[in-house]
Design a protein around this motif. Structure first.
Motif, short mmCIF file in Angstrom:
data_model
loop_
_atom_site.label_atom_id
_atom_site.label_comp_id
_atom_site.label_asym_id
_atom_site.label_seq_id
_atom_site.Cartn_x
_atom_site.Cartn_y
_atom_site.Cartn_z
N LYS A 198 0.82 -1.21 0.00
CA LYS A 198 0.00 0.00 0.00
C LYS A 198 0.86 1.26 0.00
O LYS A 198 0.32 2.36 -0.16
CB LYS A 198 -0.91 0.01 1.23
CG LYS A 198 -1.86 -1.18 1.29
CD LYS A 198 -2.64 -1.19 2.59
CE LYS A 198 -3.52 -2.43 2.70
NZ LYS A 198 -4.26 -2.48 3.98
N PHE A 199 2.16 1.13 0.21
CA PHE A 199 3.01 2.30 0.29
C PHE A 199 2.89 3.19 -0.95
O PHE A 199 2.62 4.38 -0.86
CB PHE A 199 4.47 1.89 0.46
CG PHE A 199 4.90 1.79 1.89
CD1 PHE A 199 4.82 2.88 2.73
CD2 PHE A 199 5.38 0.60 2.39
CE1 PHE A 199 5.22 2.79 4.06
CE2 PHE A 199 5.78 0.49 3.72
CZ PHE A 199 5.70 1.58 4.55
N SER A 200 3.09 2.62 -2.11
CA SER A 200 3.16 3.43 -3.33
C SER A 200 1.83 4.06 -3.69
O SER A 200 1.80 5.15 -4.26
CB SER A 200 3.67 2.58 -4.50
OG SER A 200 2.83 1.46 -4.71
N THR A 201 0.72 3.41 -3.34
CA THR A 201 -0.60 3.97 -3.68
C THR A 201 -1.09 4.96 -2.64
O THR A 201 -1.72 5.96 -2.98
CB THR A 201 -1.63 2.83 -3.81
OG1 THR A 201 -1.65 2.06 -2.60
CG2 THR A 201 -1.29 1.93 -4.97
N ALA A 202 -0.76 4.73 -1.37
CA ALA A 202 -1.29 5.59 -0.31
C ALA A 202 -0.41 6.79 -0.03
O ALA A 202 -0.90 7.81 0.45
CB ALA A 202 -1.46 4.77 0.98
N LEU A 203 0.88 6.69 -0.31
CA LEU A 203 1.82 7.72 0.14
C LEU A 203 2.66 8.24 -1.02
O LEU A 203 3.87 8.43 -0.90
CB LEU A 203 2.72 7.14 1.23
CG LEU A 203 1.99 6.55 2.44
CD1 LEU A 203 2.96 5.82 3.34
CD2 LEU A 203 1.26 7.62 3.22
N GLY A 204 2.03 8.52 -2.12
CA GLY A 204 2.76 8.95 -3.31
C GLY A 204 3.47 10.28 -3.17
O GLY A 204 4.42 10.54 -3.90
N ASN A 205 3.02 11.14 -2.23
CA ASN A 205 3.64 12.46 -2.06
C ASN A 205 4.70 12.49 -0.97
O ASN A 205 5.24 13.55 -0.67
CB ASN A 205 2.56 13.50 -1.73
CG ASN A 205 1.63 13.75 -2.92
OD1 ASN A 205 2.07 13.81 -4.04
ND2 ASN A 205 0.34 13.86 -2.64
N LEU A 206 5.00 11.34 -0.40
CA LEU A 206 5.91 11.30 0.72
C LEU A 206 7.32 11.72 0.32
O LEU A 206 7.83 11.32 -0.72
CB LEU A 206 5.94 9.88 1.30
CG LEU A 206 6.17 9.76 2.81
CD1 LEU A 206 5.07 10.47 3.58
CD2 LEU A 206 6.23 8.30 3.22
N GLU A 207 7.96 12.53 1.18
CA GLU A 207 9.33 12.96 0.95
C GLU A 207 10.31 12.31 1.93
O GLU A 207 11.48 12.12 1.61
CB GLU A 207 9.45 14.49 1.07
CG GLU A 207 8.69 15.24 -0.03
CD GLU A 207 8.86 16.73 0.07
OE1 GLU A 207 9.65 17.19 0.94
OE2 GLU A 207 8.22 17.47 -0.69
N VAL A 208 9.83 11.98 3.15
CA VAL A 208 10.69 11.37 4.16
C VAL A 208 9.97 10.16 4.74
O VAL A 208 8.83 10.26 5.20
CB VAL A 208 11.02 12.36 5.29
CG1 VAL A 208 11.82 11.67 6.39
CG2 VAL A 208 11.79 13.55 4.76
N LEU A 209 10.62 9.01 4.70
CA LEU A 209 10.04 7.77 5.21
C LEU A 209 11.05 7.07 6.12
O LEU A 209 12.18 6.81 5.72
CB LEU A 209 9.64 6.84 4.07
CG LEU A 209 9.11 5.46 4.46
CD1 LEU A 209 7.83 5.58 5.29
CD2 LEU A 209 8.86 4.62 3.22
#
Length: 587
Positions: free
Chosen positions: A329-340
């Motif tokens: 689900k990472f790529s679909t739910a958090l597409g705008n993420l800059e820091v993980l």
């Protein structure tokens, strides 16, 4: 003149910089570099230094600096500074605090000076008697920090005269009780409030916060009795930053009170007892930029709720219960993420396949996962990465080739991996690198030779690497180094001689090199920009301390397990190093 000379009252959002590591006061350091979600650092005014700078040519300090320096030396002769312009009094006060010259006697000279900022965090000896002088600043006082002091409820009563206070911090003030907290409700202009580690604050006592409608930042870290009290901040709709770090009393039901804080941009909830159900209540916080849930009992299932947070850029799920299952689900739910940050989780190479879509990612922490060479292939397309933490993984040299195209990388941590010199050759094209952690036992002198093209490095950690005198000759290529760790035990005085041209160094750690002698301090005497120096566990003696006298900027000095006495270090501080505030051994 306003407050142009005052210390900053601003607060900042987390500065994600996983590889910046300072030198510990001890001569060993922790097992690996940990991801830190930082709040604002303490602001220190510049040091007044009338000595020659590192270039050898003296610079003339300003007339104001000379005056303040003289006042500091003769502060006991002055009865009052109230006749001076406020900004001048503020500069004098700041300098006395910074240099630790402020005392119960000298603070009386600042009565009725209309100071704007009195930042006394962790200053020794502060009691209620000091606060009487603080209170005399009246409506001029805008910012006060008396953290770790021995003030009582009476101090908060005295502060009622300071009706314009905008920032108030009394972290670790153990003598303040719930009765004192009631006084806080009168500070209607407060925008920043902090009382970490308050065992006296209860859910009922938090009623004092409900009237502080202008609050923008609230820090309740380590307050163990506030379960049920978050209902009293439901109306603080201007709140942008909330910290409930390490409040283990907080559970999922408490999170419901945060649902209406629609302007919240930063939420720190590490090590609290919330689960995926608690994350559900955050769905409406559409302005949330930073979410730190390190150590919470959450799983990948919460990613469904986080997908409703369109502004989210910084996410910390370190030490949670993440597994490979659900990470799709990472790529679909958090597409705008800059820091993980997903370090210290039970994830493997399989999970990294789902990060390929996070093309905006700038910082990624995979510390202490079960990542190997195959997993790194999934990072090759994350071309915007600037910070990458790979410490304590099963990565070998073959995997490093997948990083060769990440030309925007600025910080890279490979400590406690299985990388050798062969792998380091794949880093030669990463010309944007500024910070590199190679705390790896199998790295030797030839590893440094492979990195000589990285001339932009400012931080280099070779703590456990097997660097010898021969290898230090390659350090000449790193002219911009600000911090350097070489503690593998292979250096002698001859090797240290090659460091004397690194004029930009401010932090140097050479601990655990058993063969270093007083000659080492002589070689380092020209590095006048040094702020922190650690040469513990060596053969340095009291006789060598004379070589440190030119290092006027030195604030931290560690010579543990050497033939150096605390008495001689104290003499050195008093006679030549006025800015030295931390040294070991100490009296």
């Amino acid at each position: 003149m306003g407050g142009v000379c005052s210390w900053k009252r601003e607060y900042y959002y987390a500065d994600e910089n996983p590889n910046r590591r300072g030198v510990s006061g001890r001569y060993f350091k922790s097992r690996s570099s940990k991801w830190m979600w930082m709040m604002a650092s303490a602001f220190f005014p510049p040091v007044v230094d009338c000595q020659s700078p590192r270039g050898g040519r003296s610079t003339c300090p300003s007339l104001m600096e000379l005056c303040i320096h003289k006042i500091r030396e003769d502060v006991s002769k002055f009865g009052s500074f109230s006749v001076l312009p406020r900004d001048v009094s503020q500069l004098i006060f700041n300098d006395l605090v910074y240099s630790r010259y402020l005392s119960a006697y000298s603070i009386e000279a600042f009565r009725d000076c209309a100071l704007q900022d009195m930042l006394l965090k962790e200053y020794p000896g502060i009691k209620d008697s000091w606060i009487d002088v603080v209170s005399s600043q009246g409506s001029s006082l805008l910012s006060l920090d008396i953290s770790s002091s021995e003030v009582t409820d009476y101090s908060l009563f005295l502060l009622k005269n300071c009706s314009s206070l905008q920032a108030l911090t009394f972290d670790y003030c153990d003598l303040i009780t719930e009765k004192g907290f009631k006084q806080i409700s009168g500070f209607q202009k407060l925008t920043c409030l902090g009382f970490k580690n308050s065992t006296a604050l209860t859910a009922e006592g938090m009623q004092c916060l409900s009237s502080l409608v202008n609050l923008v930042k609230l820090d309740l870290e380590r307050c163990p009795r506030i379960h049920g009290g978050l209902v009293h901040i439901e109306g603080l709709t201007r709140l942008e930053s909330l910290t409930i770090r390490c409040c283990k009393c907080i559970v999922d039901s408490d999170m419901k009170s945060l649902a209406g804080l629609v302007n919240l941009k930063q939420l720190q909830t590490p090590c609290v007892n919330i689960t995926d159900s608690g994350v559900f209540y955050l769905k409406g916080l559409r302005k949330l930029v930073l979410l730190n849930m390190e150590g919470c009992h959450i799983t990948a299932a919460c990613l469904d709720y986080l997908s409703d947070l369109p502004s989210l850029q910084y996410l910390n799920l370190c030490r949670s219960s993440l597994k490979d299952a659900g990470c799709e689900k990472f790529s679909t739910a958090l597409g705008n993420l800059e820091v993980l940050n997903i370090g210290y989780n039970d994830i493997t190479d399989e999970c990294l396949t789902h990060l390929q879509g996070l093309t905006k990612l700038e910082s990624l922490n995979l510390d202490s996962c079960r990542i190997g060479d195959d997993g790194l292939a999934n990072l090759a397309g994350l071309v915007n990465l600037k910070n990458l933490e790979l410490s304590d993984n099963k990565i070998e040299s073959d995997g490093i080739q997948h990083l060769s195209g990440l030309t925007n990388l600025e910080d890279l941590n490979l400590s406690f991996t299985l990388v050798t010199e062969d792998g380091l050759r794949n880093l030669s094209g990463l010309r944007s690198l500024k910070s590199l952690n190679l705390d790896i036992r199998q790295i030797t002198d030839s590893g440094l030779a492979a990195l000589t093209g990285l001339t932009g490095l400012t931080h280099l950690d070779l703590f456990g690497a097997q660097i010898t005198d021969s290898g230090t000759k390659y350090l000449q290529y790193f002219k911009n180094l600000h911090s350097l760790d070489i503690c593998g035990g292979g250096l002698t005085d001859d090797g240290v001689k090659n460091l004397k041209h690194l004029s930009s160094l401010t932090v140097l750690n050479l601990s655990q090199n058993l063969d270093l002698t007083d000659k080492t301090l002589e070689h380092l005497s020209g590095l006048t920009g040094l702020v922190s120096l650690n040469v513990s566990n060596s053969r340095i003696t009291n006789d060598g301390l004379q070589h440190l006298r030119p290092l006027k900027s030195l604030r931290s000095l560690s010579l543990e397990s050497c033939s150096v006495t605390a008495e001689e270090l104290k003499k050195l501080q008093l006679s030549a190093l006025p800015n030295l505030v931390k040294f070991r051994p100490e009296l």
